[in-house]
Scaffold this active site. Structure first.
Site, PDB file in Angstrom:
ATOM      1  N   ASP A 158       0.829  -1.194   0.000  1.00  0.00           N
ATOM      2  CA  ASP A 158       0.000   0.000   0.000  1.00  0.00           C
ATOM      3  C   ASP A 158       0.872   1.255   0.000  1.00  0.00           C
ATOM      4  O   ASP A 158       1.857   1.329   0.744  1.00  0.00           O
ATOM      5  CB  ASP A 158      -0.871  -0.046   1.269  1.00  0.00           C
ATOM      6  CG  ASP A 158      -1.990   0.963   1.261  1.00  0.00           C
ATOM      7  OD1 ASP A 158      -2.813   0.932   0.339  1.00  0.00           O
ATOM      8  OD2 ASP A 158      -2.049   1.797   2.196  1.00  0.00           O
ATOM      9  N   GLU A 211       1.832  -0.536  -4.898  1.00  0.00           N
ATOM     10  CA  GLU A 211       0.873   0.508  -5.262  1.00  0.00           C
ATOM     11  C   GLU A 211       1.693   1.797  -5.365  1.00  0.00           C
ATOM     12  O   GLU A 211       1.795   2.568  -4.408  1.00  0.00           O
ATOM     13  CB  GLU A 211      -0.234   0.666  -4.206  1.00  0.00           C
ATOM     14  CG  GLU A 211      -1.297   1.648  -4.676  1.00  0.00           C
ATOM     15  CD  GLU A 211      -2.027   2.406  -3.565  1.00  0.00           C
ATOM     16  OE1 GLU A 211      -3.113   2.933  -3.830  1.00  0.00           O
ATOM     17  OE2 GLU A 211      -1.517   2.503  -2.429  1.00  0.00           O
TER      18      GLU A 211
END
Ligand code: GLC
Length: 542
Positions: A203, A268
């Site tokens: 993330d 990401e």
């Protein structure tokens, strides 16, 4: 990359599961790990290879799981650690790989590390987070803003210092300048790999390291303090709060840990400039794959798609993952016009993504041709919408899956945590589309089968773009196995030109039509006739 050993993720197709909204096995209205496990045969049958599961760790759910309070546990609503390992085992039996979501940029404010840090400046874990004294006027230490609205700093009255958070105040950023944070996360990922997970999706992978001097970000445009969080965030040039050189060192260390387990690191990396993104995968010793989010920012415009994807493929497409959608962005079918038109375009676009080197990713429900769920304002759950009146949140893309054409859509026997959306219809459910020729589900299954069976797409060795102008975008891929045929992926983008008829495209050699995203395609020798908003795979026969 050419010459590199081929790893299991090369040639794969990914699928994102948003845990809360995928499948609820116990009737509490919230998706869970058992629900996912029970639906794995559907994913195997669809033809995807790897399944990314969004965070299911213990969490106060301020950001629906992206606020983790225990990186090694499982939130009871979602199941147990045994359910997580059972899910992995079942996936492996079915030939699927599983990628879990790691949230290393920030923890929950309820994580024991942060609770300890709040005790005071001398607390054992104080330096696990980013603390600064107030500016001379008592305000925040610099001008950084949160992705979710307001400043990126919250004052801790007790110690008189501010802590930093690129997202909610309940998501304090971890201090990656602290070696103890690095050691803690090295242990966390090693533990999950040892438990059998095949990879991690990282993330906010571009933002872990911040400017050592905490300098202000340059302001690009003036925006009102009341404007939507996304617009305020974009008003700054984020040169100091993200994409710092040192962040790659973290992934070099994780790469060594992953190598021990044949595991994969997928970032990401939300950077839209190709050269910035490229750095994260360039040397082969950092991330294995990085999402190329530019795919989510193109409108239905042929030049825009050509330029965006063209540049990315040239920069090293093998190491990029191509999202058709995600739990954070409007669905492709909605972006491209909504309804039947949007679904047709999304399917054609997915075909193009499946023709590129690298790893295409579907978001749950894309295979059903879904556009965003139509939700009433008072059903808002996403903190972006709840905390910023008038701001569009991410709920419409997070509505629960449609499994069966019954009440509760086979998602839950209870009340779903988020409504399905007023626009959902029983015939959109997976069971209603199953086996129906021409349905979005069956077309997606055909697409993934075709991709799997074409060596040039599955194990390619080089590619070239065929058309610099005109309404057709086409990429020729060469197979690694020279006895196999070249494949051309072509997409006709009929964008506002008023064209309603087919576009003619000259193939470099006669070809055989292997897959078409819609009906009406003709291949006659070297002439390909493509109806508007349709894409194909053509295998060249000489
Ligand atoms: C990522 C996630 C998003 C989350 C944010 C903060 O962008 O995809 O859902 O809100 O990080 O963790």
């Amino acid at each position: 990359m050419n010459g590199d050993p081929v790893n299991w993720w090369h040639g794969a197709v990914g699928y994102e599961v948003y845990v809360r909204s995928f499948a609820d096995s116990d009737g509490d209205g919230i998706g869970d790990l058992r629900g996912i496990r029970d639906r794995l045969p559907y994913l195997a049958g669809l033809g995807v290879d790897l399944v990314w599961v969004t965070p299911f760790y213990p969490s106060p759910q301020a950001d629906h799981g992206y606020d983790v309070s225990d990186y090694l546990g499982v939130e009871p609503t979602y199941g147990s650690v045994d359910d997580a390992t059972a899910l992995i085992e079942r996936a492996h039996e079915l030939g699927l790989r599983v990628v879990f979501d790691l949230v290393p940029n920030h923890s929950s404010s309820q994580h024991p590390w942060f609770l300890d840090a709040l005790i005071g400046r001398d607390a054992e874990h104080r330096d696990f987070y980013v603390w600064r004294d107030p500016a001379p006027d008592g305000g925040p230490p610099n001008n950084w803003v949160s992705n979710f609205g307001g400043p990126a700093w919250t004052l801790d009255e007790r110690s008189g210092q501010y802590y930093m958070h690129l997202f909610l105040p309940e998501q304090p950023d971890l201090n990656w300048a602290n070696d103890r944070v690095r050691t803690a996360f090295a242990d966390i990922i090693d533990t999950w790999f040892a438990r059998g997970v095949d990879g991690i999706r990282i993330d906010v992978a571009h933002a872990l390291v911040k400017d050592e001097q905490f300098r202000d970000n340059p302001l690009l445009v003036e925006v009102a303090a009341s404007s939507a969080p996304g617009d305020r965030f974009k008003a700054f040039d984020h040169v100091h709060d993200q994409d710092q050189e040192g962040v790659l060192d973290i992934y070099r260390e994780w790469n060594r840990i992953a190598a021990k387990h044949d595991a994969m690191l997928l970032g990401e990396v939300y950077l839209l400039q190709t050269e910035r993104l490229r750095r994260y995968v360039a040397d082969g010793d950092g991330l294995h794959l990085a999402f190329a989010f530019a795919t989510l920012h193109t409108t239905w415009d042929v030049d825009e798609i050509r330029t965006t994807l063209g540049g990315l493929v040239e920069a090293g497409g093998d190491d990029f993952a191509w999202p058709l959608g995600s739990h954070d962005d409007p669905r492709a079918a909605t972006r491209f016009g909504g309804g039947e038109v949007g679904a047709r375009r999304a399917r054609a676009y997915l075909t193009l993504l499946c023709g590129l080197p690298g790893v295409p990713f579907l978001y749950q429900g894309d295979e059903l041709g879904l556009d965003d769920g139509d939700l009433a304002d008072d059903s808002a759950q996403d903190p972006i919408a709840v905390r910023n009146p008038g701001a569009a949140g991410r709920d419409p893309v997070r509505t629960p899956m449609l499994w069966e054409a019954v009440e509760g859509f086979g998602f839950t026997t209870g009340t779903p945590w988020l409504p399905f959306g007023a626009n959902r219809r029983p015939e959109q459910a997976a069971a209603a589309q199953q086996g129906v020729p021409g349905s979005p589900l069956e077309r997606t299954r055909d697409l993934l089968r075709a991709r799997r069976e074409l060596p040039a797409l599955r194990k390619g060795a080089g590619s070239q773009w065929l058309a610099d102008t005109g309404p057709v975008i086409a990429l020729r891929r060469h197979p690694e196995d020279t006895s196999a045929a070249d494949v051309v992926t072509a997409l006709h983008v009929a964008d506002g030109t008023g064209a309603t008829g087919p576009a003619s495209f000259r193939l470099p050699a006669p070809g055989r039509l292997v897959y078409a995203s819609d009906d009406g395609v003709e291949v006659d020798g070297t002439t390909l006739r493509l109806p508007p908003d349709t894409a194909v795979f053509v295998e060249l026969t000489s």
